[in-house]
Design a protein around this motif. Structure first.
Motif, short mmCIF file in Angstrom:
data_model
loop_
_atom_site.label_atom_id
_atom_site.label_comp_id
_atom_site.label_asym_id
_atom_site.label_seq_id
_atom_site.Cartn_x
_atom_site.Cartn_y
_atom_site.Cartn_z
N THR A 94 -3.45 31.53 0.96
CA THR A 94 -2.94 32.08 2.22
C THR A 94 -2.69 33.58 2.09
OG1 THR A 94 -1.89 29.96 2.73
CG2 THR A 94 -1.15 31.86 3.98
N TRP B 210 -1.19 28.11 7.27
CA TRP B 210 -2.20 27.24 6.66
C TRP B 210 -1.47 26.04 6.08
CZ3 TRP B 210 -6.99 29.86 4.09
CH2 TRP B 210 -8.02 28.92 3.96
N ILE C 248 -5.98 25.44 9.52
CA ILE C 248 -5.40 26.74 9.80
C ILE C 248 -4.87 26.68 11.22
CG2 ILE C 248 -5.88 29.20 10.14
CD1 ILE C 248 -7.97 28.96 7.91
#
Length: 367
Positions: free
Chosen positions: A229, A248, A264
């Motif tokens: 991330t 995420w 996501i």
């Protein structure tokens, strides 16, 4: 007192049952675009200087559609097919933007397998950064424990093209299957240690979410000093001047691994910016975010070594005009048509009873 004890037992049972993948499968049932609320996640921060698409004063927009011989408004068509957001962007200008079925501009939705396409972009960034040598590297350079499972011949490109030969059941209705393990399970790294091969790598296209999760583990091992991330934030979310915070989803809170095959959680306009990056061959307002060659290789037709003519580097190839798209199970799409300089984003509660690729191709003819 007995009633109180019974309530406590039921509560304890639910807590224990919900901690395992089968329990979570039964409790949560099937995937939903609000699933970001159910799972642990890592945050993505909006840009302090967000990029804004222009909005056409008199945009070219679809007015109607025909369903079973009956003409209806295009908005009615979208709503009837469980759409929650729909954007048409041409030349960086929004020509059509609608939100419906209880969703609005700022509503978060889960990407599902559109995350696969973003994971591919991050692999391209990692190669640009020298963290990964090239796509021909065997994945055991990064996951050496898979040598014991016979993965020495599996390359990063095999994962990107879905030709790894991975043994994986993509069924979404089996609570004991691989898809349930990866989506509802709480230890992806443990699951990935157990993977096996079903066919010889580089001989057959087989779409599996497990393949992209392996790609995610390669990425995590390659970047080392940060999580996936954080890498997405650095390489894409901040440079693309995303308008909203996002996240995420992870398999678990402590030392969690991103579900790189899905999940996501963002807004439609920010997903559209992924399309703009692709449309501009990896460039964003004068800065090369990911190499042009990566975009070209991700979207070309290549049928060598078992690869499919309709899929390349985690992007679906849409045929006409060299178009391609990211796609999620409930009808999440970022469709890109380079010939028309066109981006279409569709997010839905369900896929809906329609051929979205055909809808996008038809809409492209308006421009």
């Amino acid at each position: 007192m007995k009633r109180f004890a019974s309530i406590v037992l039921v509560f304890v049972f639910i807590q224990l049952f919900s901690a395992c993948k089968v329990g979570r499968f039964i409790i949560y049932n099937f995937a939903d675009i609000d699933d970001y609320k159910k799972f642990e996640n890592r945050p993505l921060e909006a840009s302090s200087t967000p990029y804004q698409f222009a909005i056409a004063e008199n945009g070219i927009a679809p007015k109607s559609a025909t369903i079973k011989g009956e003409k209806v408004s295009f908005e009615e068509f979208l709503a009837d097919h469980k759409t929650v957001s729909f954007l048409i962007i041409r030349n960086d200008t929004i020509h059509y933007e609608k939100y419906m079925n209880g969703y609005e501009l700022q509503s978060i939705t889960t990407s599902f397998s559109m995350a696969k396409s973003i994971t591919s972009l991050l692999i391209g960034c990692a190669i640009d950064d020298g963290l990964i040598q090239n796509v021909s590297e065997p994945i055991t350079n990064y996951i050496p424990e898979l040598k014991d499972n016979g993965f020495e011949k599996v390359t990063i490109e095999h994962l990107l093209q879905m030709t790894s030969g991975l043994k994986y059941n993509e069924s979404y209705v089996n609570p004991f299957g691989d898809a349930a393990t990866y989506y509802y399970g709480t230890n992806l790294r443990k699951a990935l240690k157990k993977v096996k091969l079903d066919t010889e790598p580089g001989t057959e296209f087989k779409y599996t979410s497990g393949t992209t999760q392996l790609l995610g583990l390669v990425l995590e091992r390659a970047i080392k000093t940060k999580n996936i991330t954080q890498y997405l934030q650095e390489k894409i979310w901040t440079p693309l001047q995303m308008e909203y915070d996002a996240s995420w989803s992870l398999d678990r809170k402590k030392e969690g691994l991103e579900k790189t095959f899905c999940c996501i959680n963002a807004r439609a306009r920010d997903f559209a910016k992924i399309g703009r990056l692709m449309l501009n061959k990896g460039e964003w307002n004068g800065k090369q975010i990911v190499s042009k060659s990566w975009i070209d290789n991700s979207t070309k037709v290549d049928t060598t070594q078992g690869s499919s003519a309709r899929y390349q580097y985690q992007w679906w190839l849409a045929g006409e005009d060299g178009a391609y798209m990211a796609q999620g199970i409930l009808g999440q799409f970022v469709y890109v048509n380079p010939a028309k300089n066109l981006i279409i984003v569709r997010m839905g509660k369900k896929y809906g009873n329609t051929n979205w690729r055909g809808v996008f191709q038809s809409l492209s003819k308006l421009y």
